[in-house]
Design a protein around this motif. Structure first.
Motif, PDB file in Angstrom:
ATOM      1  N   THR A 118      16.096 -14.934  14.959  1.00  0.00           N
ATOM      2  CA  THR A 118      16.238 -16.601  13.504  1.00  0.00           C
ATOM      3  C   THR A 118      16.147 -16.576  12.723  1.00  0.00           C
ATOM      4  OG1 THR A 118      14.524 -18.212  14.663  1.00  0.00           O
ATOM      5  CG2 THR A 118      16.002 -18.353  15.806  1.00  0.00           C
ATOM      6  N   SER A 119      15.271 -15.496  12.032  1.00  0.00           N
ATOM      7  CA  SER A 119      14.897 -15.240  10.491  1.00  0.00           C
ATOM      8  C   SER A 119      15.767 -13.967  10.292  1.00  0.00           C
ATOM      9  CB  SER A 119      13.661 -15.478   9.985  1.00  0.00           C
ATOM     10  OG  SER A 119      12.479 -14.418  11.317  1.00  0.00           O
ATOM     11  N   TYR A 120      16.030 -13.778   8.847  1.00  0.00           N
ATOM     12  CA  TYR A 120      16.007 -12.898   8.009  1.00  0.00           C
ATOM     13  C   TYR A 120      15.227 -11.901   8.252  1.00  0.00           C
ATOM     14  CZ  TYR A 120      19.064  -9.200   5.669  1.00  0.00           C
ATOM     15  OH  TYR A 120      19.785  -7.937   4.951  1.00  0.00           O
ATOM     16  N   PRO A 121      15.457 -10.606   8.397  1.00  0.00           N
ATOM     17  CA  PRO A 121      13.829  -9.625   8.737  1.00  0.00           C
ATOM     18  C   PRO A 121      13.836  -8.845   7.276  1.00  0.00           C
ATOM     19  CG  PRO A 121      16.105  -8.604   9.279  1.00  0.00           C
ATOM     20  CD  PRO A 121      16.794  -9.946   9.292  1.00  0.00           C
ATOM     21  N   GLN A 122      12.267  -8.949   7.402  1.00  0.00           N
ATOM     22  CA  GLN A 122      11.982  -8.075   5.619  1.00  0.00           C
ATOM     23  C   GLN A 122      12.051  -7.091   6.312  1.00  0.00           C
ATOM     24  OE1 GLN A 122      11.016 -10.094   4.145  1.00  0.00           O
ATOM     25  NE2 GLN A 122      11.393 -11.921   5.184  1.00  0.00           N
TER      26      GLN A 122
ATOM     27  N   LEU B 216      29.100 -10.936  16.946  1.00  0.00           N
ATOM     28  CA  LEU B 216      28.557  -9.757  15.767  1.00  0.00           C
ATOM     29  C   LEU B 216      29.520  -9.178  14.716  1.00  0.00           C
ATOM     30  CD1 LEU B 216      25.731  -8.272  15.129  1.00  0.00           C
ATOM     31  CD2 LEU B 216      26.626  -6.621  16.181  1.00  0.00           C
ATOM     32  N   ALA B 217      29.058 -10.273  13.725  1.00  0.00           N
ATOM     33  CA  ALA B 217      30.381 -10.063  12.640  1.00  0.00           C
ATOM     34  C   ALA B 217      29.487 -10.116  10.992  1.00  0.00           C
ATOM     35  CB  ALA B 217      30.791 -11.233  13.147  1.00  0.00           C
ATOM     36  N   ASN B 218      30.452 -10.301  10.968  1.00  0.00           N
ATOM     37  CA  ASN B 218      29.605 -10.266   9.072  1.00  0.00           C
ATOM     38  C   ASN B 218      30.514 -11.306   8.502  1.00  0.00           C
ATOM     39  OD1 ASN B 218      29.580  -9.623   5.975  1.00  0.00           O
ATOM     40  ND2 ASN B 218      29.812  -7.881   6.102  1.00  0.00           N
ATOM     41  N   PRO B 219      29.615 -12.247   7.962  1.00  0.00           N
ATOM     42  CA  PRO B 219      30.011 -13.863   7.484  1.00  0.00           C
ATOM     43  C   PRO B 219      30.804 -13.455   5.895  1.00  0.00           C
ATOM     44  CG  PRO B 219      27.779 -13.459   7.355  1.00  0.00           C
ATOM     45  CD  PRO B 219      28.393 -12.152   8.106  1.00  0.00           C
ATOM     46  N   THR B 220      30.354 -12.787   5.396  1.00  0.00           N
ATOM     47  CA  THR B 220      31.114 -12.027   4.275  1.00  0.00           C
ATOM     48  C   THR B 220      32.258 -11.953   4.195  1.00  0.00           C
ATOM     49  OG1 THR B 220      28.612 -11.725   2.833  1.00  0.00           O
ATOM     50  CG2 THR B 220      30.931 -11.362   2.275  1.00  0.00           C
ATOM     51  N   ASP B 221      32.511 -10.875   4.872  1.00  0.00           N
ATOM     52  CA  ASP B 221      34.207 -10.507   4.820  1.00  0.00           C
ATOM     53  C   ASP B 221      34.671 -10.792   6.662  1.00  0.00           C
ATOM     54  OD1 ASP B 221      33.131  -8.491   6.864  1.00  0.00           O
ATOM     55  OD2 ASP B 221      33.360  -6.813   4.750  1.00  0.00           O
ATOM     56  N   GLY B 222      33.847 -11.719   7.406  1.00  0.00           N
ATOM     57  CA  GLY B 222      34.797 -11.293   8.800  1.00  0.00           C
ATOM     58  C   GLY B 222      35.457 -10.420   9.519  1.00  0.00           C
ATOM     59  N   THR B 223      34.676  -9.716   8.975  1.00  0.00           N
ATOM     60  CA  THR B 223      34.386  -8.449  10.238  1.00  0.00           C
ATOM     61  C   THR B 223      33.512  -8.377  11.554  1.00  0.00           C
ATOM     62  OG1 THR B 223      34.507  -6.344   8.322  1.00  0.00           O
ATOM     63  CG2 THR B 223      33.868  -5.448  10.559  1.00  0.00           C
ATOM     64  N   VAL B 224      34.311  -8.440  12.676  1.00  0.00           N
ATOM     65  CA  VAL B 224      33.840  -7.949  13.614  1.00  0.00           C
ATOM     66  C   VAL B 224      33.145  -7.035  14.675  1.00  0.00           C
ATOM     67  CG1 VAL B 224      33.603  -9.315  15.761  1.00  0.00           C
ATOM     68  CG2 VAL B 224      34.927 -10.512  13.625  1.00  0.00           C
ATOM     69  N   LEU B 225      31.973  -6.570  14.562  1.00  0.00           N
ATOM     70  CA  LEU B 225      32.346  -5.479  15.403  1.00  0.00           C
ATOM     71  C   LEU B 225      32.117  -6.128  16.710  1.00  0.00           C
ATOM     72  CD1 LEU B 225      29.135  -3.516  13.478  1.00  0.00           C
ATOM     73  CD2 LEU B 225      31.249  -2.973  13.791  1.00  0.00           C
ATOM     74  N   GLU B 226      31.076  -6.343  17.358  1.00  0.00           N
ATOM     75  CA  GLU B 226      31.422  -6.877  19.084  1.00  0.00           C
ATOM     76  C   GLU B 226      31.823  -8.141  19.235  1.00  0.00           C
ATOM     77  OE1 GLU B 226      27.404  -3.105  20.438  1.00  0.00           O
ATOM     78  OE2 GLU B 226      27.256  -5.487  19.974  1.00  0.00           O
ATOM     79  N   VAL B 227      31.499  -8.724  20.364  1.00  0.00           N
ATOM     80  CA  VAL B 227      31.808  -9.238  21.225  1.00  0.00           C
ATOM     81  C   VAL B 227      31.540  -9.566  22.465  1.00  0.00           C
ATOM     82  CG1 VAL B 227      33.312 -11.890  21.769  1.00  0.00           C
ATOM     83  CG2 VAL B 227      34.336  -9.979  20.152  1.00  0.00           C
TER      84      VAL B 227
ATOM     85  N   ALA C 253      21.512  -6.474  10.750  1.00  0.00           N
ATOM     86  CA  ALA C 253      21.728  -7.483   9.428  1.00  0.00           C
ATOM     87  C   ALA C 253      21.747  -7.264   7.996  1.00  0.00           C
ATOM     88  CB  ALA C 253      20.139  -7.777   9.747  1.00  0.00           C
ATOM     89  N   THR C 254      20.552  -6.121   7.791  1.00  0.00           N
ATOM     90  CA  THR C 254      20.110  -5.171   6.774  1.00  0.00           C
ATOM     91  C   THR C 254      22.121  -4.709   6.092  1.00  0.00           C
ATOM     92  OG1 THR C 254      19.715  -2.935   7.631  1.00  0.00           O
ATOM     93  CG2 THR C 254      18.128  -4.597   6.723  1.00  0.00           C
ATOM     94  N   ALA C 255      23.179  -4.034   7.056  1.00  0.00           N
ATOM     95  CA  ALA C 255      24.149  -4.291   6.842  1.00  0.00           C
ATOM     96  C   ALA C 255      25.296  -5.125   6.872  1.00  0.00           C
ATOM     97  CB  ALA C 255      25.305  -3.085   8.141  1.00  0.00           C
ATOM     98  N   GLY C 256      24.607  -6.131   7.075  1.00  0.00           N
ATOM     99  CA  GLY C 256      25.958  -7.682   6.393  1.00  0.00           C
ATOM    100  C   GLY C 256      25.959  -8.076   8.742  1.00  0.00           C
ATOM    101  N   PHE C 257      26.110  -7.519   9.120  1.00  0.00           N
ATOM    102  CA  PHE C 257      26.243  -8.441  10.668  1.00  0.00           C
ATOM    103  C   PHE C 257      24.886  -9.247  11.101  1.00  0.00           C
ATOM    104  CE2 PHE C 257      28.715  -5.015   9.689  1.00  0.00           C
ATOM    105  CZ  PHE C 257      30.057  -5.305  10.034  1.00  0.00           C
ATOM    106  N   THR C 258      25.740 -10.476  11.601  1.00  0.00           N
ATOM    107  CA  THR C 258      24.576 -11.255  12.121  1.00  0.00           C
ATOM    108  C   THR C 258      25.661 -11.315  13.514  1.00  0.00           C
ATOM    109  OG1 THR C 258      24.608 -12.503   9.758  1.00  0.00           O
ATOM    110  CG2 THR C 258      24.159 -13.847  11.584  1.00  0.00           C
TER     111      THR C 258
END
Length: 191
Positions: free
Chosen positions: A185-189, A153-164, A136-141
Motif C-alpha cells: 500500500t506504500s510506494y516502494p523505495q 493495473l494502470a498508469n494514473p498519469t496517462d490512463g494506460t491500462v496494462l492488465e485487468v 510501480a517504478t514504471a508508473g503503474f499502480t
C-alpha cells in the motif's frame, strides 16, 4: 361561446405552461423508451464480473477449457493452478487462476488504447485501495475495486491500462491476502 373565450383570455398563461410541461414530459418519456443514453451500471457487489464467459468463483476448469480451449501452458503459483492463454500482446498471456477446480482470478492483458483508467473510475468510482508492485517504478499502480471484483493495473498519469484482474468481490484485506502478494500500500523505495 363567450364563456370559453373569457376563460382562455383569463388563463392563457396557465394553459400555455401546462401544454409546454406535457410536451416536455412526452419528449422525456419518448427518449427513454427509444433507448436514450443510460449511465453504465457497475457490477453489483454480490455479482462477480464476467470475462469471456468465465465467472470467478463459479466457472470450473472443464468449462474454461470448453470456452477457451486448451491452455498454451500451465503452471502452479502459490497454491493455484494457472492456465495461460494467448492475448493480443506478443509477450504477455492472459492468465486464469484456479482454486481447486474453480476459476478464482483472471488477469487479462490489455493492448487496446481504447481501454483507459478513466473508464474504470467512471464505472466503479474511486478504488478501494491502490497497490504498488513490480511495475510501480514504471508508473503503474494496481487500482483495486475489491468490492466489485475488478482491479486495473494502470498508469494514473496517462490512463494506460496494462492488465485487468477479475475475481470474486471481497473486502480489500481479503483481496490483499489472496491476490496482493508482491504488492504494497506504500510506494516502494526499491524492488
Amino acid at each position: 361561446m363567450g364563456v370559453i373565450t373569457s376563460f382562455f383570455k383569463k388563463h392563457w398563461l396557465f394553459i400555455v405552461l401546462a401544454a409546454l410541461a406535457f410536451a416536455l414530459l412526452g419528449i422525456f418519456l419518448f427518449a427513454q423508451e427509444r433507448g436514450g443514453e443510460v449511465a453504465p451500471s457497475p457490477t453489483p457487489i454480490s455479482q462477480s464480473p464476467l470475462w469471456n464467459g468465465i465467472t470467478p468463483g463459479q466457472t470450473s476448469q472443464e468449462e474454461v477449457t470448453q470456452k477457451l480451449g486448451q491452455p498454451t501452458q500451465t503452471r502452479t503459483e502459490n497454491s493455484s493452478t494457472v492456465f495461460l492463454y494467448p492475448s493480443e500482446s506478443k509477450i504477455r498471456n492472459n492468465e486464469v487462476f484456479f482454486t481447486g477446480t474453480t476459476a478464482s482470478l483472471i488477469k487479462e492483458q490489455v493492448t487496446s488504447s481504447g481501454v483507459t483508467l478513466s473508464s474504470y473510475l467512471d464505472t466503479y468510482g474511486a478504488p478501494d485501495a491502490l497497490l504498488y508492485g513490480p511495475h510501480a517504478t514504471a508508473g503503474f499502480t494496481l487500482h483495486v475495486f475489491s468490492s466489485r471484483g475488478v482491479a486495473a493495473l494502470a498508469n494514473p498519469t496517462d490512463g494506460t491500462v496494462l492488465e485487468v484482474w477479475y475475481f470474486t468481490p471481497m473486502g480489500f484485506e481479503q483481496f490483499q491476502e489472496l491476490w496482493g502478494q508482491g504488492f504494497s500500500t506504500s510506494y516502494p523505495q526499491k524492488f
